[in-house]
Structures are given as structure tokens and as C-alpha cells.
Write an enzyme that holds these catalytic residues in place. Structure first.
Site, PDB file in Angstrom:
ATOM      1  N   ASP A 187      47.722  31.964  38.687  1.00 36.87           N
ATOM      2  CA  ASP A 187      46.540  31.357  39.281  1.00 36.87           C
ATOM      3  C   ASP A 187      46.011  32.354  40.306  1.00 36.87           C
ATOM      4  OD1 ASP A 187      44.690  29.938  40.806  1.00 36.87           O
ATOM      5  OD2 ASP A 187      45.880  28.102  40.872  1.00 36.87           O
ATOM      6  N   VAL A 188      44.807  32.905  40.069  1.00 39.26           N
ATOM      7  CA  VAL A 188      44.317  33.975  40.931  1.00 39.26           C
ATOM      8  C   VAL A 188      43.956  33.499  42.330  1.00 39.26           C
ATOM      9  CG1 VAL A 188      43.467  35.340  38.982  1.00 39.26           C
ATOM     10  CG2 VAL A 188      41.919  33.719  40.122  1.00 39.26           C
ATOM     11  N   ASN A 206      37.763  38.869  35.841  1.00 39.36           N
ATOM     12  CA  ASN A 206      36.967  38.018  34.963  1.00 39.36           C
ATOM     13  C   ASN A 206      37.133  36.523  35.217  1.00 39.36           C
ATOM     14  OD1 ASN A 206      35.555  37.286  32.324  1.00 39.36           O
ATOM     15  ND2 ASN A 206      37.643  36.569  31.896  1.00 39.36           N
ATOM     16  N   TYR A 252      28.398  28.222  42.148  1.00 37.55           N
ATOM     17  CA  TYR A 252      28.514  29.361  41.225  1.00 37.55           C
ATOM     18  C   TYR A 252      27.580  30.493  41.646  1.00 37.55           C
ATOM     19  CZ  TYR A 252      28.681  31.852  36.753  1.00 37.55           C
ATOM     20  OH  TYR A 252      28.832  32.800  35.773  1.00 37.55           O
ATOM     21  N   LYS A 257      28.543  34.320  42.888  1.00 39.05           N
ATOM     22  CA  LYS A 257      28.141  35.494  42.113  1.00 39.05           C
ATOM     23  C   LYS A 257      27.278  36.444  42.943  1.00 39.05           C
ATOM     24  CE  LYS A 257      30.493  34.532  38.502  1.00 39.05           C
ATOM     25  NZ  LYS A 257      31.670  35.340  38.132  1.00 39.05           N
TER      26      LYS A 257
END
Length: 267
Positions: A77-78, A104, A172, A176
Site C-alpha cells: 500500500d503506497v 502509477n 483528483y 494531479k
């Protein structure tokens, strides 16, 4: 980063090694297969062991040799610093070095009006898309500075939402946009250590995450419309090109999108 030709009677150089987060499906899987097909060893990271194993099976079939390229699956889990540390330690233990990180892993979050977005949903998106990318980049930096030969490359998965938002995408879109700042800082801070960093901004690749675009998605004018998509393999070819450049050259930002998607003129 290309593999040099080997003279007869000499030992071939080791394959370059790439670590791909979110490698169990979608763009992560497509990139893993493209890299493996080009002779890279791949470290496949994600939260679903079964999905990673399927990517590994596909990757091992994609090489030219009888055994295919080497693939290592690591569930991680990043958003968890301890799991990120263990992931990169496993990569170094297996392959000895790291030539590429493809950052990613990401999530969109619920597509709801801003005032209805729950705090926990905001945190999930920020922790995955931004903090997770930072933690992996930090671990890659440490490995790339210490290894011999020194250096490597980081490619961050941005989005066309790093430029132009969709309706109901505040978390989101914010992450980004932040990814672009992360890319620029990594690119600058990596210069003294031969670490290159670039970003690929993707629009409407056909994955599980973009399935609703093919059935109808909210537009800026309040209407709902089906949007064109492209094959994730088209994205993977671009990542492969970026990855194969010598460290003295870098694609700083690239945008790859479905040609007819409503991005140019969005809004």
C-alpha cells in the site's frame, strides 16, 4: 535506457530494472508488459496479490527468451511508509539496483459535488495519489543516489486533469496539479545525482477506472455524454520511449490522449 549489444564470449549486461506501482491492472499492467517485452526486469507493486500474479504471468510470456523477463510481485500500500520501504528493499534484494520508477498508483474518488465530498474520501485520494507518489519517489531517490552506476529515472503518471478539471473531481484534480509540482521538484533535485524525472499526462485510456466514460459521463455543461477512449497499450509505448532514453535526455512532460476526447475545448 537501452541494453547494449554483447560481444561473443562476454557476459551480457544485466537487464535494467523497473518498479511499477498499481501494476495489477490498467495502465500499470500495460506499462509492465511493454517494459518486460523490451527486456526489462519488472517489480510489480499493488494491493491485490492475485492481480499482480496475473500481470507477472503475462509479462513472463512477453519476452523473447525461453524464460521471459524476470518479474517480482510485492503487495504494498503506497500510502504506508513502512510498506513502501519494504517494497524498495525487496526490489534491491532481488535485482541489486533500480533504473526506473513508474509512479502509477492512483484513485479518482467518488464523483460527487464538492460540498458532498466526505473528508475520508478526500484523504484517501490525497494519500494515494500524492503522498503515495512522494513516498515512492523518495525511496527511489535514496536507492538511485546510492547505487553504482548512480542515477535512474522516475516517471510520474499525471493526467489531463493536471491541466483542466472535470466536474465533481476536486480531490483528483488537486492531486494531479500537485503531481506536476512534485515532478518539477524531483527533476530539479535529481540533477546532481543523474536522476531524471518526467510526467505523462493521460486522457481517456480504456481501464477499469475510466469505464463510465464509455457509458456516459458528466460534462461541463451539465449534459452526459459517451467519450472516446484509447488502448492503454498506446500509453505504455510512450512510457517505454521515455524510459529508454539515456539519462542525459528527458521527456519532461508528455500528453497522450484519445484523439477525439473533449479535452481541447473542455469547459
Amino acid at each position: 535506457m537501452t541494453t547494449p549489444e554483447t560481444r561473443p564470449g562476454t557476459t551480457p549486461p544485466p537487464a535494467p530494472t523497473a518498479l511499477i506501482t498499481g501494476a495489477g491492472s490498467g495502465i500499470g499492467r500495460a506499462v509492465a508488459l511493454a517494459l518486460a517485452g523490451a527486456g526489462w526486469s519488472v517489480v510489480l507493486a499493488g494491493r491485490r496479490a492475485d492481480a499482480l500474479e496475473e500481470t507477472a504471468r503475462l509479462a513472463e510470456r512477453s519476452g523473447d527468451g525461453p524464460e521471459g523477463p524476470a518479474a517480482l510481485c510485492v503487495t504494498a500500500d503506497v500510502t504506508r511508509p513502512d510498506q513502501v520501504d519494504a517494497l524498495f528493499a525487496a526490489a534491491r534484494a532481488r535485482f541489486g539496483r533500480l533504473d526506473l520508477l513508474f509512479n502509477n498508483a492512483g484513485t479518482f474518488g467518488p464523483p460527487v459535488p464538492l460540498e458532498e465530498l466526505a473528508y475520508d474520501d478526500w484523504r484517501t485520494v490525497v494519500d494515494t495519489n500524492l503522498t503515495g507518489a512522494f513516498l515512492c519517489a523518495q525511496a527511489a531517490f535514496r536507492a538511485m543516489k546510492e547505487q553504482d552506476p548512480r542515477g535512474g529515472r522516475i516517471i510520474n503518471n499525471g493526467s489531463v486533469s493536471a491541466h483542466t478539471p472535470r466536474p465533481h473531481s476536486v480531490a483528483y484534480t488537486a492531486t494531479k496539479h500537485a503531481m506536476t509540482g512534485l515532478t518539477k521538484s524531483l527533476s530539479l533535485d535529481g540533477r546532481p545525482y543523474d536522476i531524471a524525472c518526467g510526467q505523462i499526462d493521460i486522457g481517456n485510456a480504456a481501464t477499469e477506472m475510466t469505464g463510465r466514460m464509455q457509458t456516459g459521463i458528466l460534462q461541463a455543461d451539465g449534459s452526459t455524454a459517451v467519450e472516446p477512449v484509447m488502448d492503454a497499450a498506446d500509453v505504455a509505448r510512450t512510457v517505454l520511449h521515455m524510459a529508454q532514453l539515456p539519462l542525459g535526455a528527458n521527456v519532461q512532460f508528455a500528453t497522450v490522449m484519445a484523439t477525439a476526447m473533449p479535452y481541447i475545448g473542455r469547459g
